[in-house]
Write a protein that holds these residues in place. Structure first.
Motif, PDB file in Angstrom:
ATOM      1  N   ASP A 157      -1.854  -8.197   8.020  1.00 41.76           N
ATOM      2  CA  ASP A 157      -0.997  -8.307   6.846  1.00 41.76           C
ATOM      3  C   ASP A 157       0.463  -8.252   7.301  1.00 41.76           C
ATOM      4  OD1 ASP A 157       0.543  -7.876   4.557  1.00 41.76           O
ATOM      5  OD2 ASP A 157      -1.014  -6.685   3.572  1.00 41.76           O
ATOM      6  N   SER A 161      -2.022   2.493  -3.524  1.00 42.20           N
ATOM      7  CA  SER A 161      -2.365   1.655  -4.669  1.00 42.20           C
ATOM      8  C   SER A 161      -3.692   2.072  -5.291  1.00 42.20           C
ATOM      9  CB  SER A 161      -2.463   0.191  -4.225  1.00 42.20           C
ATOM     10  OG  SER A 161      -3.524   0.033  -3.298  1.00 42.20           O
ATOM     11  N   LYS A 169      -4.602  -0.119   1.942  1.00 40.97           N
ATOM     12  CA  LYS A 169      -3.462  -0.464   1.093  1.00 40.97           C
ATOM     13  C   LYS A 169      -2.578   0.765   0.873  1.00 40.97           C
ATOM     14  CE  LYS A 169      -4.734  -4.741   0.423  1.00 40.97           C
ATOM     15  NZ  LYS A 169      -3.982  -5.860   1.015  1.00 40.97           N
TER      16      LYS A 169
END
Length: 393
Positions: free
Chosen positions: A146, A64, A70
């Motif tokens: 996450d 990203s 990420k």
């Protein structure tokens, strides 16, 4: 600080929680028929197909641009995959696909091996800001708090295991004839009419154990030459035919360190799809093993060294600063590879990241069951197969 993991890394796959029935729209057979129709230009039912390409064991991934752990898997729909593969060495045959599972009422997931595509195929994916990344790199780069990222990692691990199994299981062990995929790639079958033996994916069980000296409040840690500097871990080894798990723990401990083990207590287990392609589907079965002898005699063919370490030293070895730096380093590598900056670099290497104040030793990060075996003893946390609490220092 602490982190709650709903399941070990590579477990908790969100799209394989239930085995579909043969009459279910999302059963492997039904989904495969829909895929065949789609390849013929006939989309007879309203299903969305999400396909994850792999090349040489590496899943397609993207970044990203946010370097705080990420990344995302490079899912493609059927038309996008067909467009990328057009003109490449890979012919888009439905036999290349393996069924991974389904989600909700309309999404079916597939994996496909495009290793025959060559560098030209890599460049085509690169135009889309996607790249093939070692699963170990994604594993280190993942934010373990996450749930979505953990789920994607589990899906990729499951897909790699199946695809690597297809790559290594080509011929029948009974008659030597060719094996072909059946049941949407979840099984294989011999083509010989007189044989037709069915082959199922197999799991290689590996025992991994933290050996404990109760009397002196110490734990036995070992290191191998392939480890990064200062990293120590648990002993481990493969189960042998005719052997119980407890016997394997005792035998491996004796063979590698000369330590005799008495009581063996089960702790937890973890799928491990990042081993060599010859053993793509391993199950790490973790134990706490209590030593009945203390003198170490290291087998140098197996280990570089093994030593007893006090509880306080082990607590210091669980320094989370090193793991957080490794996460950021791995995330940065994913981003750079997807931008083509590090094209061709071997990203399988371990990341030797250093914190400001170096601890004398550290242990594998929370992505590995070894970390949780060691942490549970160091902080007196009882193992739990469904949910365990792990401590960050």
């Amino acid at each position: 600080m602490s982190i709650n993991l709903k399941s070990p890394v590579f477990a908790g796959n969100p799209i394989t929680s239930k085995t579909p029935k043969s009459t279910d729209l999302f059963s492997p057979t039904q989904a495969f028929e829909a895929l065949k129709n789609l390849s013929l230009g006939q989309n007879l039912i309203s299903l969305t197909f999400k396909i994850l390409p792999f090349r040489k064991g590496k899943p397609l991934a993207g970044s990203s641009g946010d370097l705080v752990k990420k990344w995302h898997l490079g899912w493609l729909n059927f038309d996008d995959l067909k467009d990328v593969l057009d003109g490449s060495e890979v012919s888009l045959s439905e036999d290349l696909f393996v069924y991974l599972g389904h989600e909700n009422e309309s999404v079916v997931y597939w994996g496909i091996d495009v290793s025959l595509g060559g560098e030209s195929l890599v460049e085509k994916f690169g135009v889309r800001q996607l790249c093939f990344v070692q699963l170990t790199t994604l594993m280190v780069a993942t934010d373990w708090a996450d749930d979505n990222a953990m789920g994607q990692l589990a899906i990729a691990g499951h897909a790699r295991s199946l695809l690597e199994w297809h790559s290594t299981s080509r011929f029948c062990g009974s008659c030597g004839e060719k094996l072909i995929p059946i049941e949407a790639g979840r099984r294989k079958q011999c083509i010989s009419e007189s044989c037709k033996k069915r082959i199922y994916p197999r799991v290689d069980p590996v025992v991994i154990m933290l050996v404990i000296d109760k009397e002196n409040d110490r734990a036995l840690l070992s290191k191998q030459s392939k480890f990064v500097p200062r990293m120590w871990s648990c002993l481990s080894g493969f189960l042998e035919p005719g052997e119980s798990l407890e016997e394997a723990v005792r035998r491996e401990t004796w063979e590698e360190t000369g330590i005799e083990v008495g009581e063996v207590v089960y702790h937890s287990s973890q799928p491990w799809p990042v081993g060599p392609s010859s053993m793509p589907c391993q199950l790490m079965i973790g134990f706490l093993a209590y030593a009945s002898s203390l003198e170490i005699n290291v087998d140098k063919k197996e280990l570089e060294d093994a030593e007893w370490h006090s509880r306080e030293d082990v607590k210091k070895a669980l320094t989370f600063t090193e793991y957080e730096k490794a996460q950021k380093t791995a995330a940065w590598k994913v981003d750079q590879i997807c931008k083509g900056v590090e094209k061709g670099q071997n990203v399988a290497a371990d990341f030797s990241v250093e914190s400001g104040e170096l601890v004398p030793l550290f242990v594998p990060g929370p992505f590995a069951i070894a970390h949780h075996l060691i942490s549970s003893w160091a902080h007196q946390v009882v193992g739990n197969t469904s949910q365990a609490r792990y401590t960050r220092l």
